[in-house]
Design a protein around this motif. Structure first.
Motif, mmCIF file in Angstrom:
data_model
loop_
_atom_site.group_PDB
_atom_site.id
_atom_site.type_symbol
_atom_site.label_atom_id
_atom_site.label_comp_id
_atom_site.label_asym_id
_atom_site.label_seq_id
_atom_site.Cartn_x
_atom_site.Cartn_y
_atom_site.Cartn_z
ATOM 1 N N ALA A 93 0.968 -1.219 0.041
ATOM 2 C CA ALA A 93 0.126 -0.017 0.082
ATOM 3 C C ALA A 93 0.774 1.387 -0.062
ATOM 4 C CB ALA A 93 -0.879 0.020 1.349
ATOM 5 N N PHE B 32 -2.807 0.784 8.549
ATOM 6 C CA PHE B 32 -3.742 1.411 7.526
ATOM 7 C C PHE B 32 -3.472 2.930 7.343
ATOM 8 C CE2 PHE B 32 -7.811 3.350 7.018
ATOM 9 C CZ PHE B 32 -8.145 3.292 5.740
ATOM 10 N N HIS C 263 -3.532 3.448 1.318
ATOM 11 C CA HIS C 263 -5.138 3.169 1.337
ATOM 12 C C HIS C 263 -5.725 4.169 2.137
ATOM 13 C CE1 HIS C 263 -4.544 -0.809 -0.360
ATOM 14 N NE2 HIS C 263 -4.056 -1.289 0.599
#
Length: 270
Positions: free
Chosen positions: A8, A238, A243
């Motif tokens: 990511a 995250f 993302h």
């Protein structure tokens, strides 16, 4: 690193994790974040007041083929914060990501709390994040043309119950997060906050928490689960990743739904 996961946008970046150590083999929020970022190909500088604990995290990362280094220092000390950022630049030539993960607890009302303890909690839980960000942000701008920061707060900021000084400090972390997001969005730096609920981490089980107390903590969740450092680490990864490229100034509650229910009288021990 063997079996690098979907990065990511994390592969090749450099992350600084404060409070990245933990007792023994235990998995705290910072250690979990460091390991998960390293698995995504991020180079990690693990900082902790306990250098041995930071080195153990580094050993765990290197055992999986990741890249990491340890730093022993006190992030409530401005000189140490400056040295920590310099160490990241000296070792890895850039800085992209910061996880502000240190904190201590305190119990009691404003009447019961001692003034010196109030000041200490605010110093560790809020001022440390201010100081480390103060030096990390210019480094991100200069070496990476942006970056991402995660500050660790607590659900006690959202639902105080007998932890007045602690709740105040964690609410200040949310305010600091939002202010930093506004100030540094133009620098391509995202800043977000995580509010963990009851997590079974080394800090908690060092207190010798009983099975009955742990069961109460699980019942407080609508999922009937007790969280771990991995849950907070996954949330941090995250928010630090691409993302979350369009997310900034936000508060992510990671509590299994604890804040959806009326609190039990017993402390949740975040």
């Amino acid at each position: 690193m063997q079996g690098v996961e979907d990065d990511a946008g994390l592969a090749g970046k450099v992350a600084l994790i404060s409070g990245g150590g933990a007792a023994g083999e235990g998995i705290g929020n910072g250690r979990a974040a460091a390991i998960l970022l390293a698995r995504a190909g991020t180079k990690v500088l693990v900082a902790d007041r306990d250098l041995i604990a930071a080195e153990r995290t580094v050993e765990m990362i290197r055992a999986e083929g990741g890249v990491a280094a340890a730093f022993g220092g006190d992030v409530t000390n401005e000189t140490d914060c400056k040295r920590l950022v310099e160490a990241a630049l000296d070792r890895f030539d850039r800085l992209d990501l910061l996880d502000n993960n240190v904190g201590i607890g305190s119990r009691g009302s404003v009447v019961e709390e001692k003034a010196e303890q109030y000041r200490r909690v605010m110093q560790v839980n809020v001022e440390s994040m201010f100081l480390l960000s103060k030096y990390a942000i210019p480094a991100m701008i200069k070496t990476a043309r942006g970056g991402a920061i995660v500050n660790i707060s607590s659900i006690s900021a959202l639902r105080p119950r007998g932890l007045t000084t602690y709740s105040t400090s964690k609410a200040a972390v949310i305010g600091l997060t939002r202010a930093m997001a506004v100030d540094h969005g133009r620098d391509n730096i995202r800043v977000n906050c995580i509010c963990p609920g009851p997590m079974y981490t080394p800090m908690v089980y060092a207190r010798g928490m009983s099975e009955a107390a742990r069961a109460r903590r699980a019942r407080a969740s609508v999922l009937k689960l007790e969280g771990t450092g991995w849950d907070v680490g996954q949330a941090a990864r995250f928010l630090l990743s691409d993302h979350a490229r369009y997310i900034t100034g936000q508060v992510l509650v990671v509590d299994g739904g604890v804040t959806l229910q009326a609190p039990e009288r017993e402390s949740q021990d975040q």
